[in-house]
Design an enzyme around this catalytic site. Structure first.
Site, PDB file in Angstrom:
ATOM      1  CE1 TYR A 144      36.763 -42.177 -18.309  1.00  0.00           C
ATOM      2  CE2 TYR A 144      38.734 -42.251 -19.262  1.00  0.00           C
ATOM      3  CZ  TYR A 144      37.727 -41.452 -18.893  1.00  0.00           C
ATOM      4  OH  TYR A 144      37.816 -39.966 -18.739  1.00  0.00           O
ATOM      5  N   GLY A 147      36.190 -40.827 -22.146  1.00  0.00           N
ATOM      6  CA  GLY A 147      35.484 -40.170 -21.342  1.00  0.00           C
ATOM      7  C   GLY A 147      34.426 -39.117 -21.799  1.00  0.00           C
ATOM      8  CD  GLU A 188      39.534 -30.228 -28.934  1.00  0.00           C
ATOM      9  OE1 GLU A 188      40.445 -29.288 -28.577  1.00  0.00           O
ATOM     10  OE2 GLU A 188      38.259 -29.757 -28.598  1.00  0.00           O
ATOM     11  CG  PHE A 189      38.610 -33.907 -25.070  1.00  0.00           C
ATOM     12  CD1 PHE A 189      39.704 -33.675 -24.671  1.00  0.00           C
ATOM     13  CD2 PHE A 189      37.533 -33.071 -25.435  1.00  0.00           C
ATOM     14  CE1 PHE A 189      39.942 -32.163 -24.462  1.00  0.00           C
ATOM     15  CE2 PHE A 189      37.915 -31.519 -25.476  1.00  0.00           C
ATOM     16  CZ  PHE A 189      39.064 -31.367 -24.930  1.00  0.00           C
ATOM     17  NE  ARG A 199      26.793 -49.600 -36.231  1.00  0.00           N
ATOM     18  CZ  ARG A 199      27.006 -50.256 -37.324  1.00  0.00           C
ATOM     19  NH1 ARG A 199      27.907 -51.281 -37.203  1.00  0.00           N
ATOM     20  NH2 ARG A 199      26.328 -49.750 -38.282  1.00  0.00           N
ATOM     21  CB  ALA A 200      32.049 -43.170 -33.406  1.00  0.00           C
ATOM     22  CE1 TYR A 460      24.527 -34.020 -31.150  1.00  0.00           C
ATOM     23  CE2 TYR A 460      25.063 -34.464 -33.444  1.00  0.00           C
ATOM     24  CZ  TYR A 460      25.176 -34.549 -32.113  1.00  0.00           C
ATOM     25  OH  TYR A 460      26.386 -35.316 -31.776  1.00  0.00           O
TER      26      TYR A 460
END
Length: 540
Positions: A144, A147, A188-189, A199-200, A460
């Site tokens: 994790y 999230g 941020e998270f 693979r961002a 998108y």
């Protein structure tokens, strides 16, 4: 953090006692501002009423009791690594941010399976100890990070009978104040390990690259041991790159514990901009030419007309009569003098970074290209507002769900010559599927070209609908999204550009990479993790 929605508990969109929309908290530039147009847009677009509120509820009894492996727990205690089996800690790590996950939390739905406990390693050696104990006691581990998954990747497989441990890596990040340039919308998270595992891609990839371009070295703890290269050379010719077994592995092989990345000096100069085009076709043609000339700014995003209207509804209240007057003149110039149709025009937002002289030269080149496609410069404020909204737009889904509106987004990548057809066909398919499935009000469907490449673009899609009167709105949504994904693939789009596969999209993996390709991935999984310790069942 919210237990039933996106982001910080003190930050949210709401309709105040005066019936005006505002964004609470103090964390964002939009915080504390009134948005005078949002309520009218919301009610007119969805047929929703701000008097019809769907209250969220936390149902603690919906959390199944922990099924602990006592031998594992006893050995873990001896290591001193913190852990918990409290219901709140377990539920928080049992989900990402898919619509069905958040809807279940808000409606108090019973969970089939959640982690039985959570562990918080502080360093690489802690992870090694946890994985060794998991192998010893046959415990299932699910890594994790932040999230923020939107692929059901964090959901516990309901058929898993072993004790499931959520391995929370949030205590392992060391911040040093450098700039990598990697800025996903969830920055941020989300976590560094999560960026690698999925693979961002980030909004500034035109200058800095995607995660695979930024990574120099990766260390991964697997059930077979630690995987890493022997050096940090900029390039190696030593067979297939083992980093590419890890990039996109989605927690199925092990835990990413250390990553060495390229860093850059923080840019000395930053400038926002925007361009308005008469229609979507002109905007896409401009972005393709910018890509062809390889002069894309750090970020360039094209919103269709539906997103433009939505963005207009999010404009904060202005206190100056002069500002209102100037805005009115701009609108008159574009729609009356230049003849742009308000129901057809689209906007591209721009962000330039670098040394000042180079940024100004770059800016002129992009605006000159835009002008050849009928584009008009629309000012820095619009560009900056579009960039800022990136970090708060996810909060809007929570507002919609308060008033019986569900919303979601998904992405793909597609060759340039298929962008227009794909956008048109997917939006038409969504509208058709919603009508056939009993959605009473016209859904909102929109798209945005968010990243450009030599050979194509990332697109998108967003859609939302009023679910009042539907017996099972989540099922309706999931069938519509399934149809939309089928349409994307039929129109030459990819299964995912950067969100990943998880469990949500793995039914299409054979179609996407071939049966032989899936077999190759399965062979790696079987060798590295023969007992399926990392048993989240993503990808395969």
């Amino acid at each position: 953090m919210k237990w039933n929605g996106w982001g910080y508990s003190d930050s949210k969109f709401l309709f105040n006692k005066k019936g005006q929309a505002e964004f609470t908290g103090k964390r964002y530039r939009l915080s504390g501002m009134v948005l005078p147009s949002l309520q009218d847009w919301f009610e007119n677009t969805f047929g929703a009423s701000v008097n019809h509120k769907s209250p969220p509820a936390l149902n603690a009894s919906a959390v199944p009791p922990a099924s602990l492996n006592e031998a594992f727990v006893e050995d873990l205690k001896a290591t001193g690594i913190p852990f918990s089996h409290e219901a709140e800690d377990r539920v928080f790590r049992a989900h990402g941010h898919c619509l069905h996950e958040i809807f279940a939390l808000r409606e108090g739905k019973k969970f089939e399976r959640v982690p039985d406990m959570v562990v918080w390693p502080n360093c690489h050696s802690d992870v090694v100890k946890i994985v060794e104990l998991a192998c010893k006691h046959n415990v299932c581990l699910i890594p994790y990070g932040g999230g923020t998954s939107v692929t059901s990747a964090l959901e516990c497989p309901p058929e898993e009978t072993r004790c499931i441990v959520s391995l929370d890596t949030s205590q392992m990040l060391n911040e040093s104040g450098y700039c990598t340039g990697h800025e996903p919308d969830s920055m941020e998270f989300s976590s560094l390990g999560g960026w690698v595992a999925t693979r961002a891609s980030g909004m500034k990839k035109n200058v800095y690259g995607n995660i695979e371009d930024l990574v120099i070295h990766i260390k991964v703890v697997t059930p077979r041991g630690v995987i890493e290269k022997s050096c940090q050379g900029p390039r190696m010719s030593t067979g297939p790159d083992i980093h590419h077994f890890i990039l996109g592995s989605e927690g199925t092989l092990g835990v990413v514990t250390e990553v060495t990345m390229k860093i850059r000096p923080i840019p000395e100069y930053q400038k926002y901009g925007s361009v308005v085009f008469p229609n979507f076709e002109a905007g896409v043609a401009c972005l393709r030419e910018v890509a062809k000339q390889r002069c894309a700014p750090a970020s360039i995003r094209l919103m269709d007309n539906e997103q433009f209207q939505f963005g207009h509804a999010l404009k904060p209240q202005v206190s100056s009569i002069f500002t209102n007057f100037v805005e009115g003149l701009k609108k008159f110039y574009i729609t009356k003098f230049k003849g742009f149709d308000p129901h057809q025009l689209v906007v591209a937002t721009l962000l330039f970074e670098g040394d000042r002289e180079r940024v100004l030269q770059h800016e002129k080149q992009v605006y000159d290209i835009a002008a050849t496609f009928g584009g008009l410069a629309a000012g820095e404020d619009n560009g900056q507002r579009g960039y800022i909204l990136t970090f708060v737009i996810a909060y809007l889904r929570d507002l919609g769900m308060d008033y019986y509106v569900v919303a979601e987004s998904f992405e793909t990548s597609v060759p340039w010559d298929r962008v227009l057809d794909l956008c048109r066909n997917v939006k038409e398919r969504i509208n058709r599927e919603c009508k056939e499935r009993g959605v009473q009000f016209q859904p909102l469907t929109s798209c945005r070209v968010t990243q450009t490449y030599d050979a194509g673009a990332c697109v998108y899609f967003y859609f939302a609908f009023n679910y009042r009167g539907l017996a099972d709105p989540v099922h309706t949504y999931e069938r519509v999204e399934h149809a939309a994904r089928e349409e994307i693939l039929a129109n030459g789009g990819s299964l995912s550009h950067h969100h990943g596969v998880g469990k949500l999209r793995k039914e299409w993996m054979k179609e996407s990479i071939s049966s032989l390709g899936v077999g190759m991935l399965q062979s790696v999984k079987d060798y590295v993790d023969p007992d399926n310790i990392f048993g989240n069942r993503n990808l395969l």
